[in-house]
Design a protein around this motif. Structure first.
Motif, PDB file in Angstrom:
ATOM      1  N   PHE A 158      -5.243  -3.775  -7.211  1.00 55.89           N
ATOM      2  CA  PHE A 158      -5.690  -2.573  -6.521  1.00 55.89           C
ATOM      3  C   PHE A 158      -5.546  -1.365  -7.431  1.00 55.89           C
ATOM      4  O   PHE A 158      -4.659  -1.319  -8.269  1.00 55.89           O
ATOM      5  CB  PHE A 158      -4.864  -2.354  -5.250  1.00 55.89           C
ATOM      6  CG  PHE A 158      -5.018  -3.456  -4.242  1.00 55.89           C
ATOM      7  CD1 PHE A 158      -6.195  -3.594  -3.544  1.00 55.89           C
ATOM      8  CD2 PHE A 158      -3.986  -4.355  -4.012  1.00 55.89           C
ATOM      9  CE1 PHE A 158      -6.345  -4.603  -2.613  1.00 55.89           C
ATOM     10  CE2 PHE A 158      -4.131  -5.368  -3.091  1.00 55.89           C
ATOM     11  CZ  PHE A 158      -5.324  -5.487  -2.395  1.00 55.89           C
TER      12      PHE A 158
ATOM     13  N   ILE B  63       0.843  -1.200   0.000  1.00 48.69           N
ATOM     14  CA  ILE B  63       0.000   0.000   0.000  1.00 48.69           C
ATOM     15  C   ILE B  63       0.876   1.248   0.000  1.00 48.69           C
ATOM     16  O   ILE B  63       0.615   2.214  -0.727  1.00 48.69           O
ATOM     17  CB  ILE B  63      -0.941   0.000   1.224  1.00 48.69           C
ATOM     18  CG1 ILE B  63      -1.812  -1.266   1.240  1.00 48.69           C
ATOM     19  CG2 ILE B  63      -1.803   1.255   1.223  1.00 48.69           C
ATOM     20  CD1 ILE B  63      -2.747  -1.381   0.076  1.00 48.69           C
TER      21      ILE B  63
ATOM     22  N   HIS C 217       2.448   2.393  -3.369  1.00 50.90           N
ATOM     23  CA  HIS C 217       1.626   3.128  -4.334  1.00 50.90           C
ATOM     24  C   HIS C 217       2.033   4.604  -4.417  1.00 50.90           C
ATOM     25  O   HIS C 217       1.817   5.256  -5.438  1.00 50.90           O
ATOM     26  CB  HIS C 217       0.141   3.050  -3.947  1.00 50.90           C
ATOM     27  CG  HIS C 217      -0.494   1.727  -4.284  1.00 50.90           C
ATOM     28  ND1 HIS C 217      -0.626   1.278  -5.571  1.00 50.90           N
ATOM     29  CD2 HIS C 217      -1.034   0.772  -3.490  1.00 50.90           C
ATOM     30  CE1 HIS C 217      -1.222   0.093  -5.562  1.00 50.90           C
ATOM     31  NE2 HIS C 217      -1.477  -0.233  -4.311  1.00 50.90           N
TER      32      HIS C 217
ATOM     33  N   TYR D 285      -2.015   6.725   3.206  1.00 50.15           N
ATOM     34  CA  TYR D 285      -1.719   6.009   4.443  1.00 50.15           C
ATOM     35  C   TYR D 285      -0.373   6.405   5.041  1.00 50.15           C
ATOM     36  O   TYR D 285      -0.198   6.350   6.266  1.00 50.15           O
ATOM     37  CB  TYR D 285      -1.761   4.506   4.201  1.00 50.15           C
ATOM     38  CG  TYR D 285      -3.137   4.005   3.818  1.00 50.15           C
ATOM     39  CD1 TYR D 285      -4.085   3.720   4.790  1.00 50.15           C
ATOM     40  CD2 TYR D 285      -3.498   3.836   2.486  1.00 50.15           C
ATOM     41  CE1 TYR D 285      -5.359   3.279   4.457  1.00 50.15           C
ATOM     42  CE2 TYR D 285      -4.765   3.393   2.122  1.00 50.15           C
ATOM     43  CZ  TYR D 285      -5.693   3.124   3.122  1.00 50.15           C
ATOM     44  OH  TYR D 285      -6.942   2.689   2.776  1.00 50.15           O
TER      45      TYR D 285
ATOM     46  N   ASN E 256      -4.774   4.730  -7.156  1.00 46.48           N
ATOM     47  CA  ASN E 256      -5.117   5.717  -6.137  1.00 46.48           C
ATOM     48  C   ASN E 256      -5.820   5.043  -4.967  1.00 46.48           C
ATOM     49  O   ASN E 256      -6.867   4.425  -5.142  1.00 46.48           O
ATOM     50  CB  ASN E 256      -6.036   6.798  -6.733  1.00 46.48           C
ATOM     51  CG  ASN E 256      -5.326   7.646  -7.765  1.00 46.48           C
ATOM     52  OD1 ASN E 256      -4.147   7.961  -7.601  1.00 46.48           O
ATOM     53  ND2 ASN E 256      -6.025   8.007  -8.831  1.00 46.48           N
ATOM     54  N   THR E 257      -5.233   5.154  -3.795  1.00 48.80           N
ATOM     55  CA  THR E 257      -5.824   4.536  -2.612  1.00 48.80           C
ATOM     56  C   THR E 257      -6.794   5.502  -1.958  1.00 48.80           C
ATOM     57  O   THR E 257      -6.760   6.710  -2.199  1.00 48.80           O
ATOM     58  CB  THR E 257      -4.729   4.150  -1.617  1.00 48.80           C
ATOM     59  OG1 THR E 257      -3.935   5.300  -1.330  1.00 48.80           O
ATOM     60  CG2 THR E 257      -3.842   3.052  -2.181  1.00 48.80           C
TER      61      THR E 257
END
Length: 507
Positions: free
Chosen positions: A88, A65, A68, A96, A91-92
């Protein structure tokens, strides 16, 4: 009505306060993010403030994560080793990396190594290695690249770091640290606002001196310092650098180390795994005009007893955490001094100094002398006769209530039964037992005297039976039976308290 509003998100202040209560309960926090958007926004930062320190994580996908957010130049470098699957989105939901609060160089290193070991075999990973037969040097270079990439992400995202811990015990950790120190020197805002700083290393590393200089020049917000390293000769200027850091801090309240130029402004001092106290150390204490508030003293080896006697006489009234780790012929004198001068001890660790009946009696006398304040008790012995003496006498002097009791002994069942009968008036919130050598389990006795009387809240037992370690937590039927009596059985290593971590968290 209030409860329904709480779940609907109409009372955000109460929701926030409630979720903060589960700060380190990762399982509950994971459930919270599924309730609604408000709960998710509050719980996510708590889950991501220090993922590298989670005990026994199911996986290390959080590293993926983070990746990214890697810049394009480094993504090109990673493409030499990795191919990203389209599982995935790029763009999360959250950035985070902005939530990171604590970083320990050793834990980041360990997490990266474990992630690299798993991505070649995991079908759930977001990445896979193009060439699964990497040479050792290629794998090492790849691992270093991931390690450096993570720190680059945190630095470029201008995270507001609260705690920074440099832990360098092994060659690999030194080698990886050398990959990131230049990044920190170039972007000193990374450590500008840290409140807690820890330095723990065994071998000289010139880059440590450069980092300490950077902290001295760019950070004055530290309230807690922890230093642990061996003595070096005068040509290695580590003490000068640490003195500069101490002098430059405006809010310093806690220090764990024997460097005392600025102790007049400190609220507490913690000395851990102490080997010796020389005359220079004592002279620095003599120069202090305010009370020397020594709150923690764990002894590993005693070479100069007279110096230690002076320290206990001067600071015994402040001492709250005391223990013996290594063996020494002088511990008898130290126990006698502790009995005389230290009556406010809340945590007592007896891992050494109980080698014969007289020593054990002194240890037991100390327990009885401080029982009014005693809250955490750790006892360990690898000798069957000493274990028997301890069990036969300890139950009679335990306080009516203990927060934590740790016993690592060789348990004879008759002695154990005597201990359990004698301590039947004591309630122990967390009981941790390590049964080293025995042909039969002690669990039936724990059921009879502890479980049925509901004398503990949390329980962990690790036994070595016929050469094999067995954790009570792995025995599901037993766990369920204890649960019927409102006793929660936990993994031994989850309930075990590491003294170093305890001292870091007590203030």
């Amino acid at each position: 009505m209030t409860c329904s509003k709480l779940f609907s998100g109409d009372l955000p202040e109460l929701v926030n306060e409630a979720i903060q209560y589960f700060h380190y309960d990762y399982k509950t926090l994971h459930s919270c993010i599924l309730v609604n958007r408000l709960w998710c926004r509050i719980a996510i930062p708590l889950l991501w403030e220090d993922p590298f320190s989670m005990k026994f994580p199911k996986n290390y996908h959080f590293i993926e994560i983070y990746l990214h957010k890697l810049n394009d130049d480094y993504k090109i470098k990673l493409e030499e080793y990795l191919t990203q699957k389209d599982i995935f989105p790029s763009n999360t939901l959250f950035n985070y990396s902005n939530f990171i609060q604590r970083l320990n160089t050793s834990k980041v290193c360990s997490s990266v190594v474990k992630w690299v070991d798993t991505i070649g075999n995991s079908t759930k990973s977001n990445y896979f290695i193009q060439n699964i037969k990497l040479s050792l040097s290629q794998k090492s270079n790849f691992t270093k690249l991931i390690y450096k990439s993570l720190f680059l992400i945190f630095i470029e995202n201008e995270v507001n770091l609260n705690s920074f811990e440099i832990t360098l015990h092994y060659y690999r950790e030194h080698k990886y640290f050398n990959e990131i120190f230049e990044l920190i020197l170039q972007k000193p805002n990374f450590i500008y606002n840290i409140k807690n700083f820890r330095l723990d290393f065994y071998v000289k590393n010139d880059n440590i001196i450069k980092i300490l200089g950077c902290i001295h020049s760019n950070c004055n917000s530290i309230s807690s310092l922890y230093f642990l390293f061996p003595s070096f000769n005068i040509n290695y200027p580590i003490e000068k650098c640490l003195s500069q850091i101490i002098n430059s801090q405006e809010n310093l309240k806690k220090i764990s180390f024997s460097l005392f130029n600025q102790l007049n402004v400190l609220e507490s001092i913690h000395i851990i795994k102490c080997r010796s106290l020389d005359s220079n150390f004592i002279q620095q204490i003599n120069n202090i005009t305010k009370p020397f508030k020594l709150k923690t003293l764990f002894l590993k080896e005693i070479l100069q007893v007279e110096s230690l006697k002076f320290l206990i006489q001067k600071s015994g009234n402040y001492l709250e955490n005391f223990g013996s780790i290594g063996n020494s012929q002088s511990l008898k004198e130290i126990f006698e001094l502790a009995i005389r001068y230290c009556n406010k001890i809340k945590l007592l660790q007896l891992f050494a100094g109980i080698n014969n009946r007289n020593d054990i009696n002194l240890g037991l006398n100390l327990i009885e002398n401080i029982k009014q304040n005693l809250n955490y008790l750790f006892i360990r012995s690898f000798h069957s006769e000493n274990s028997s003496v301890i069990l036969q006498n300890l139950g009679k002097i335990l306080p009516f209530k203990l927060e934590y009791l740790y016993l690592q002994l060789i348990f004879d069942t008759n002695d154990l039964e005597m201990f359990l009968k004698n301590s039947q008036n004591s309630f122990i919130n967390k009981l941790v037992i390590r049964n080293r050598v025995n042909k039969s389990s002690i669990v039936p006795y724990i059921k009879k005297y502890i479980m049925k009387e509901k004398r503990v809240k949390y329980l962990a037992i690790l036994e070595t039976l016929i050469g094999k370690d067995e954790d009570l937590f792995s025995q599901k039927d037993e766990v369920e039976e204890f649960k019927l009596y409102d006793i929660q059985v936990l993994n031994y290593y989850d309930l075990f308290i590491d003294i170093n971590n305890y001292v870091k968290e007590i203030e």
